[in-house]
Write a protein that holds these residues in place. Structure first.
Motif, PDB file in Angstrom:
ATOM      1  N   ILE A   1      39.685  34.246 -24.320  1.00  0.00           N
ATOM      2  CA  ILE A   1      38.874  34.948 -23.326  1.00  0.00           C
ATOM      3  C   ILE A   1      39.748  35.269 -22.119  1.00  0.00           C
ATOM      4  O   ILE A   1      40.836  34.716 -21.968  1.00  0.00           O
ATOM      5  N   PHE A   2      39.255  36.180 -21.277  1.00  0.00           N
ATOM      6  CA  PHE A   2      39.838  36.363 -19.953  1.00  0.00           C
ATOM      7  C   PHE A   2      38.690  36.497 -18.975  1.00  0.00           C
ATOM      8  O   PHE A   2      37.558  36.802 -19.352  1.00  0.00           O
ATOM      9  N   THR A   3      38.978  36.218 -17.718  1.00  0.00           N
ATOM     10  CA  THR A   3      37.926  36.244 -16.703  1.00  0.00           C
ATOM     11  C   THR A   3      38.371  37.064 -15.501  1.00  0.00           C
ATOM     12  O   THR A   3      39.559  37.205 -15.235  1.00  0.00           O
ATOM     13  N   VAL A   4      37.378  37.589 -14.794  1.00  0.00           N
ATOM     14  CA  VAL A   4      37.602  38.171 -13.473  1.00  0.00           C
ATOM     15  C   VAL A   4      36.528  37.592 -12.567  1.00  0.00           C
ATOM     16  O   VAL A   4      35.383  37.426 -12.965  1.00  0.00           O
ATOM     17  N   GLN A   5      36.942  37.234 -11.382  1.00  0.00           N
ATOM     18  CA  GLN A   5      36.016  36.650 -10.418  1.00  0.00           C
ATOM     19  C   GLN A   5      35.767  37.674  -9.319  1.00  0.00           C
ATOM     20  O   GLN A   5      36.695  38.153  -8.682  1.00  0.00           O
ATOM     21  N   THR A   6      34.503  38.024  -9.096  1.00  0.00           N
ATOM     22  CA  THR A   6      34.161  39.031  -8.096  1.00  0.00           C
ATOM     23  C   THR A   6      33.612  38.416  -6.816  1.00  0.00           C
ATOM     24  O   THR A   6      33.530  39.103  -5.805  1.00  0.00           O
ATOM     25  N   ALA A   7      33.218  37.159  -6.871  1.00  0.00           N
ATOM     26  CA  ALA A   7      32.709  36.463  -5.689  1.00  0.00           C
ATOM     27  C   ALA A   7      32.695  34.969  -6.003  1.00  0.00           C
ATOM     28  O   ALA A   7      32.914  34.557  -7.139  1.00  0.00           O
ATOM     29  N   TYR A   8      32.415  34.179  -4.984  1.00  0.00           N
ATOM     30  CA  TYR A   8      32.281  32.742  -5.187  1.00  0.00           C
ATOM     31  C   TYR A   8      31.123  32.520  -6.159  1.00  0.00           C
ATOM     32  O   TYR A   8      30.048  33.108  -6.029  1.00  0.00           O
ATOM     33  N   ASN A   9      31.346  31.696  -7.165  1.00  0.00           N
ATOM     34  CA  ASN A   9      30.337  31.407  -8.187  1.00  0.00           C
ATOM     35  C   ASN A   9      29.928  32.654  -8.967  1.00  0.00           C
ATOM     36  O   ASN A   9      28.778  32.776  -9.399  1.00  0.00           O
ATOM     37  N   GLU A  10      30.849  33.586  -9.158  1.00  0.00           N
ATOM     38  CA  GLU A  10      30.574  34.799  -9.922  1.00  0.00           C
ATOM     39  C   GLU A  10      31.786  35.101 -10.800  1.00  0.00           C
ATOM     40  O   GLU A  10      32.687  35.834 -10.408  1.00  0.00           O
ATOM     41  N   VAL A  11      31.791  34.482 -11.982  1.00  0.00           N
ATOM     42  CA  VAL A  11      32.898  34.634 -12.925  1.00  0.00           C
ATOM     43  C   VAL A  11      32.403  35.463 -14.108  1.00  0.00           C
ATOM     44  O   VAL A  11      31.442  35.084 -14.781  1.00  0.00           O
ATOM     45  N   HIS A  12      33.081  36.583 -14.346  1.00  0.00           N
ATOM     46  CA  HIS A  12      32.737  37.453 -15.481  1.00  0.00           C
ATOM     47  C   HIS A  12      33.669  37.108 -16.628  1.00  0.00           C
ATOM     48  O   HIS A  12      34.890  37.088 -16.457  1.00  0.00           O
ATOM     49  N   VAL A  13      33.077  36.845 -17.790  1.00  0.00           N
ATOM     50  CA  VAL A  13      33.838  36.379 -18.947  1.00  0.00           C
ATOM     51  C   VAL A  13      33.869  37.477 -20.004  1.00  0.00           C
ATOM     52  O   VAL A  13      32.852  38.106 -20.305  1.00  0.00           O
ATOM     53  N   PHE A  14      35.066  37.677 -20.577  1.00  0.00           N
ATOM     54  CA  PHE A  14      35.289  38.684 -21.614  1.00  0.00           C
ATOM     55  C   PHE A  14      35.990  38.044 -22.799  1.00  0.00           C
ATOM     56  O   PHE A  14      36.937  37.276 -22.617  1.00  0.00           O
ATOM     57  N   TRP A  15      35.535  38.371 -23.985  1.00  0.00           N
ATOM     58  CA  TRP A  15      36.254  37.957 -25.191  1.00  0.00           C
ATOM     59  C   TRP A  15      37.466  38.867 -25.316  1.00  0.00           C
ATOM     60  O   TRP A  15      37.373  40.075 -25.164  1.00  0.00           O
ATOM     61  N   ALA A  16      38.621  38.276 -25.584  1.00  0.00           N
ATOM     62  CA  ALA A  16      39.844  39.071 -25.766  1.00  0.00           C
ATOM     63  C   ALA A  16      39.781  39.761 -27.119  1.00  0.00           C
ATOM     64  O   ALA A  16      39.300  39.194 -28.096  1.00  0.00           O
ATOM     65  N   ASN A  17      40.249  40.990 -27.145  1.00  0.00           N
ATOM     66  CA  ASN A  17      40.202  41.754 -28.414  1.00  0.00           C
ATOM     67  C   ASN A  17      41.504  41.636 -29.151  1.00  0.00           C
ATOM     68  O   ASN A  17      42.539  41.612 -28.708  1.00  0.00           O
TER      69      ASN A  17
ATOM     70  N   GLU B   1      32.698  47.312 -22.949  1.00  0.00           N
ATOM     71  CA  GLU B   1      31.763  47.675 -24.016  1.00  0.00           C
ATOM     72  C   GLU B   1      31.754  46.690 -25.182  1.00  0.00           C
ATOM     73  O   GLU B   1      30.718  46.454 -25.780  1.00  0.00           O
ATOM     74  N   GLU B   2      32.920  46.116 -25.491  1.00  0.00           N
ATOM     75  CA  GLU B   2      33.010  45.285 -26.690  1.00  0.00           C
ATOM     76  C   GLU B   2      33.228  43.799 -26.420  1.00  0.00           C
ATOM     77  O   GLU B   2      32.931  42.975 -27.273  1.00  0.00           O
ATOM     78  N   GLY B   3      33.772  43.455 -25.243  1.00  0.00           N
ATOM     79  CA  GLY B   3      34.123  42.063 -25.021  1.00  0.00           C
ATOM     80  C   GLY B   3      33.366  41.346 -23.932  1.00  0.00           C
ATOM     81  O   GLY B   3      33.534  40.144 -23.762  1.00  0.00           O
ATOM     82  N   TYR B   4      32.509  42.052 -23.198  1.00  0.00           N
ATOM     83  CA  TYR B   4      31.838  41.421 -22.056  1.00  0.00           C
ATOM     84  C   TYR B   4      30.805  40.411 -22.525  1.00  0.00           C
ATOM     85  O   TYR B   4      29.906  40.724 -23.296  1.00  0.00           O
ATOM     86  N   SER B   5      30.958  39.184 -22.033  1.00  0.00           N
ATOM     87  CA  SER B   5      30.043  38.116 -22.426  1.00  0.00           C
ATOM     88  C   SER B   5      28.989  37.827 -21.366  1.00  0.00           C
ATOM     89  O   SER B   5      27.931  37.300 -21.681  1.00  0.00           O
ATOM     90  N   GLY B   6      29.288  38.142 -20.104  1.00  0.00           N
ATOM     91  CA  GLY B   6      28.311  37.926 -19.051  1.00  0.00           C
ATOM     92  C   GLY B   6      28.926  37.335 -17.802  1.00  0.00           C
ATOM     93  O   GLY B   6      30.123  37.085 -17.727  1.00  0.00           O
ATOM     94  N   CYS B   7      28.063  37.124 -16.824  1.00  0.00           N
ATOM     95  CA  CYS B   7      28.465  36.570 -15.537  1.00  0.00           C
ATOM     96  C   CYS B   7      27.938  35.137 -15.444  1.00  0.00           C
ATOM     97  O   CYS B   7      26.763  34.879 -15.742  1.00  0.00           O
ATOM     98  N   TYR B   8      28.803  34.225 -15.020  1.00  0.00           N
ATOM     99  CA  TYR B   8      28.471  32.812 -14.944  1.00  0.00           C
ATOM    100  C   TYR B   8      28.894  32.259 -13.590  1.00  0.00           C
ATOM    101  O   TYR B   8      29.765  32.826 -12.935  1.00  0.00           O
TER     102      TYR B   8
END
Length: 171
Positions: free
Chosen positions: A155-171, A108-115
């Motif tokens: 930031i921290f990231t989670v990868q859900t697939a190849y070429n699918e990195v979700h970026v979050f701002w650390a709180n 809700e607060e840190g999600y920056s998007g999928c890249y």
């Protein structure tokens, strides 16, 4: 491949007697309906007076682990969170060790998007509001910038697939 969250609930009395008796339950339905399905499973037990159950399998929770004795309420909350945010929610839950409150705050607060890559994220935030002259662009190492942001804890990231990195701002 993402599927709706569901769990395989086993009758422990039957299991302990060497009989496999269980069923898959859709945990996106109402809590009362989930509990009703469990009670029906136990009523149909091949072992008299079956009272206990355990979760022996699950799917649709992404990278998040569901414990054998997780409460149905907790599993329902996980399923609702994943249903609201999709597959990435399971990975975020896993990142936070299954702590739902931290995962919710991150989404809700840190999600920056999928890249496609962390470098794409670094390039996007670098170019926001500033036009980088072509003569300087070749000096910018977006891959290194992204890696440094992650290593520094910004930031921290989670990868859900190849070429699918979700970026979050650390709180």
């Amino acid at each position: 491949m993402y599927t709706e969250p569901r769990v395989y609930v086993s009758d422990l009395a039957a299991y302990n007697s060497g009989v496999l008796h269980g069923c898959w339950i859709d945990v996106t339905q109402d809590l009362v309906d989930i509990q009703s399905e469990i009670q029906n499973l136990l009523k149909k037990s091949p072992v008299e007076s079956a009272e206990e159950y355990a979760i022996h399998d699950y799917e649709g929770f992404g990278d998040c682990l569901v414990n054998e004795y997780s409460s149905i309420l907790y599993v329902k909350e996980l399923a609702s969170f994943i249903g609201e945010h999709g597959e990435v929610a399971g990975s975020v839950l896993s990142y936070f060790g299954g702590t739902l409150s931290d995962a919710k705050m991150a989404m809700e607060e840190g999600y920056s998007g999928c890249y496609e890559s962390l470098a794409d994220f670094a390039e996007e935030i670098t170019s926001q509001g500033v036009e980088v002259p072509e003569s300087l662009a070749m000096y910018l190492d977006y891959e290194r910038m992204g890696r440094d942001m992650e290593l520094s804890g910004d930031i921290f990231t989670v990868q859900t697939a190849y070429n699918e990195v979700h970026v979050f701002w650390a709180n």
